[in-house]
Design a protein around this motif. Structure first.
Motif, PDB file in Angstrom:
ATOM      1  N   CYS A  86       3.685   2.312 -10.215  1.00  0.00           N
ATOM      2  CA  CYS A  86       2.396   2.936 -10.519  1.00  0.00           C
ATOM      3  C   CYS A  86       2.388   4.336  -9.895  1.00  0.00           C
ATOM      4  CB  CYS A  86       1.274   2.086  -9.931  1.00  0.00           C
ATOM      5  SG  CYS A  86      -0.339   2.892  -9.948  1.00  0.00           S
TER       6      CYS A  86
ATOM      7  N   ILE B 290       0.061   6.128  -8.895  1.00  0.00           N
ATOM      8  CA  ILE B 290      -0.937   6.304  -7.838  1.00  0.00           C
ATOM      9  C   ILE B 290      -0.525   5.574  -6.559  1.00  0.00           C
ATOM     10  CG2 ILE B 290      -3.376   6.028  -7.209  1.00  0.00           C
ATOM     11  CD1 ILE B 290      -4.002   6.013 -10.240  1.00  0.00           C
ATOM     12  N   CYS B 291      -0.283   4.267  -6.661  1.00  0.00           N
ATOM     13  CA  CYS B 291      -0.083   3.494  -5.426  1.00  0.00           C
ATOM     14  C   CYS B 291       1.366   3.090  -5.181  1.00  0.00           C
ATOM     15  CB  CYS B 291      -0.980   2.255  -5.426  1.00  0.00           C
ATOM     16  SG  CYS B 291      -0.400   0.945  -6.511  1.00  0.00           S
TER      17      CYS B 291
ATOM     18  N   THR C 288      -1.069   2.902 -15.236  1.00  0.00           N
ATOM     19  CA  THR C 288      -1.331   2.660 -13.805  1.00  0.00           C
ATOM     20  C   THR C 288      -1.442   1.149 -13.600  1.00  0.00           C
ATOM     21  OG1 THR C 288      -3.707   2.861 -14.155  1.00  0.00           O
ATOM     22  CG2 THR C 288      -2.559   4.849 -13.470  1.00  0.00           C
TER      23      THR C 288
ATOM     24  N   CYS D 113      -5.179  -0.234  -9.270  1.00  0.00           N
ATOM     25  CA  CYS D 113      -5.715   1.133  -9.347  1.00  0.00           C
ATOM     26  C   CYS D 113      -6.664   1.288 -10.535  1.00  0.00           C
ATOM     27  CB  CYS D 113      -4.578   2.143  -9.473  1.00  0.00           C
ATOM     28  SG  CYS D 113      -3.616   2.286  -7.951  1.00  0.00           S
ATOM     29  N   SER D 114      -6.416   0.528 -11.622  1.00  0.00           N
ATOM     30  CA  SER D 114      -7.235   0.706 -12.822  1.00  0.00           C
ATOM     31  C   SER D 114      -8.403  -0.272 -12.888  1.00  0.00           C
ATOM     32  CB  SER D 114      -6.355   0.562 -14.070  1.00  0.00           C
ATOM     33  OG  SER D 114      -5.744  -0.702 -14.072  1.00  0.00           O
TER      34      SER D 114
ATOM     35  N   ARG E 251     -13.224   0.861  -3.567  1.00  0.00           N
ATOM     36  CA  ARG E 251     -12.455   2.086  -3.403  1.00  0.00           C
ATOM     37  C   ARG E 251     -12.630   2.746  -2.026  1.00  0.00           C
ATOM     38  NH1 ARG E 251      -9.975   3.460  -8.183  1.00  0.00           N
ATOM     39  NH2 ARG E 251     -10.134   1.526  -9.334  1.00  0.00           N
TER      40      ARG E 251
ATOM     41  N   LEU F 271      -7.949  -1.179  -2.476  1.00  0.00           N
ATOM     42  CA  LEU F 271      -6.782  -0.589  -3.137  1.00  0.00           C
ATOM     43  C   LEU F 271      -5.542  -0.729  -2.252  1.00  0.00           C
ATOM     44  CD1 LEU F 271      -8.435   2.646  -4.610  1.00  0.00           C
ATOM     45  CD2 LEU F 271      -8.087   0.419  -5.703  1.00  0.00           C
TER      46      LEU F 271
ATOM     47  N   HIS G  96      -1.487   0.949  -1.049  1.00  0.00           N
ATOM     48  CA  HIS G  96      -0.511   2.034  -1.061  1.00  0.00           C
ATOM     49  C   HIS G  96       0.841   1.479  -0.611  1.00  0.00           C
ATOM     50  CE1 HIS G  96       0.612   6.264  -1.258  1.00  0.00           C
ATOM     51  NE2 HIS G  96       1.431   5.972  -0.264  1.00  0.00           N
TER      52      HIS G  96
ATOM     53  N   ARG H 262      -3.769  11.125  -1.023  1.00  0.00           N
ATOM     54  CA  ARG H 262      -4.739  10.155  -1.558  1.00  0.00           C
ATOM     55  C   ARG H 262      -5.935  10.017  -0.632  1.00  0.00           C
ATOM     56  NH1 ARG H 262      -2.697   4.232  -3.104  1.00  0.00           N
ATOM     57  NH2 ARG H 262      -4.739   3.975  -4.100  1.00  0.00           N
TER      58      ARG H 262
END
Lengths: 195, 195
Positions: A54, A56-57, A65, A69-70, A76, A100, A102, A127
């Motif tokens: 992904c 983002i993470c 994603t 994340c989606s 959040r 979320l 990471h 982020r």
């Protein structure tokens, strides 16, 4: 037999496989249904085409994603930092976390050649600076490398107005004092909680 | 993730694989080199096309007949009867045997639905009648099914002028009396040898 030797050699490269278990699996595959072999073979050959990190993470996804994340229903303001993509699944499936994630891509291990530069700390800081997180849960493994990584995360995030926490260490549930190693006992004593 | 779930489900069907080990292998395959995945996937998908049972003895081969049946240097007066194709490899690699093999394809197990009819006894009798064997070594497993199968072999071969023998049972080399089960100890006592 060349084909069998080749299959055995390839299976032996998988983690946890020795000479004997690789041979046993190879013989099993000669005996099984051909359609199963084709399905397994194709699934292995194509997995890297279907799955990617992904953006983002860093956990794995088949889509643009990942499902975390989606997902608009996730909190959040909470971010959980883990070492590997599979750790996301472990924590998500515990049912006790709705924030979320990471993924760092590993843990700091100078002897193993993994310095902070090879992990996704810049993306993490970006982020956090661009997001609206209130609590950061450090979920690195309770190992020397995981501890070092947790300290490093605390170091780079200390100037920000964030609550930092780390997963509790101690005796595993269902465990037995007699089988616990000294370090686990030490940690569970030092981290003892009011009852 | 569908692709990951599918891969995990397929890996879980392999012998000795649980939920967790299948997941661990799946994640490993996402991280490994793509060319390795293609090689392993193709080796699995194609193994049954490349390997088939030797029409004479029943062990696996890539050629018309297996390396044992087609090797003129092996002693054609000796026949070793085993349950499974992989047993041939175990005995051949011990270096203590230079005769031919016969693979039964299993052991007699009435409760498991394996009667003498599902094993290659007719081929065995035909081979013995057409060949020039002097000694038959019964190398079925030292289990209830293997014992039953050995008795059955003795029964169908008793009228022929052949020396029958069976692999010795007893304590495994490097083993420890304290860890040996009662049946193994019983067998090693009953089968004790002059020293």
């Amino acid at each position: 037999m060349e084909a069998l030797d080749e299959l055995q050699a390839l299976i032996k490269k998988l983690p946890g496989m020795g000479e004997k278990s690789a041979l046993r699996l190879s013989y099993h595959l000669i005996k099984t249904d051909e359609s199963y072999n084709k399905a397994l073979g194709n699934a292995i050959a194509s997995i890297k085409e279907k799955i990617h990190p992904c953006p983002i993470c860093g956990c794995y996804t088949e889509h643009e994603t990942c499902i975390y994340c989606s997902d608009p229903s996730r909190d959040r303001s909470l971010l959980c930092i883990v070492e590997e993509p599979q750790d996301v699944l472990s924590i998500a499936s515990s049912g006790a976390y709705n924030g979320l994630f990471h993924v760092l891509g590993g843990a700091i291990n100078p002897l193993g050649g993994v310095g902070p530069d090879s992990l996704s700390f810049p993306q993490l800081v970006k982020r956090i600076d661009e997001g609206d997180f209130k609590e950061i849960i450090i979920a690195t493994n309770p190992t020397e490398e995981g501890d070092t990584t947790a300290l490093y995360i605390r170091h780079i995030l200390q100037d920000r107005n964030l609550q930092l926490s780390r997963l509790a260490s101690g005796l595993p549930i269902g465990g037995d004092l007699g089988y616990a190693d000294k370090l686990t006992l030490l940690r569970s004593l030092r981290g003892r909680v009011r009852f």
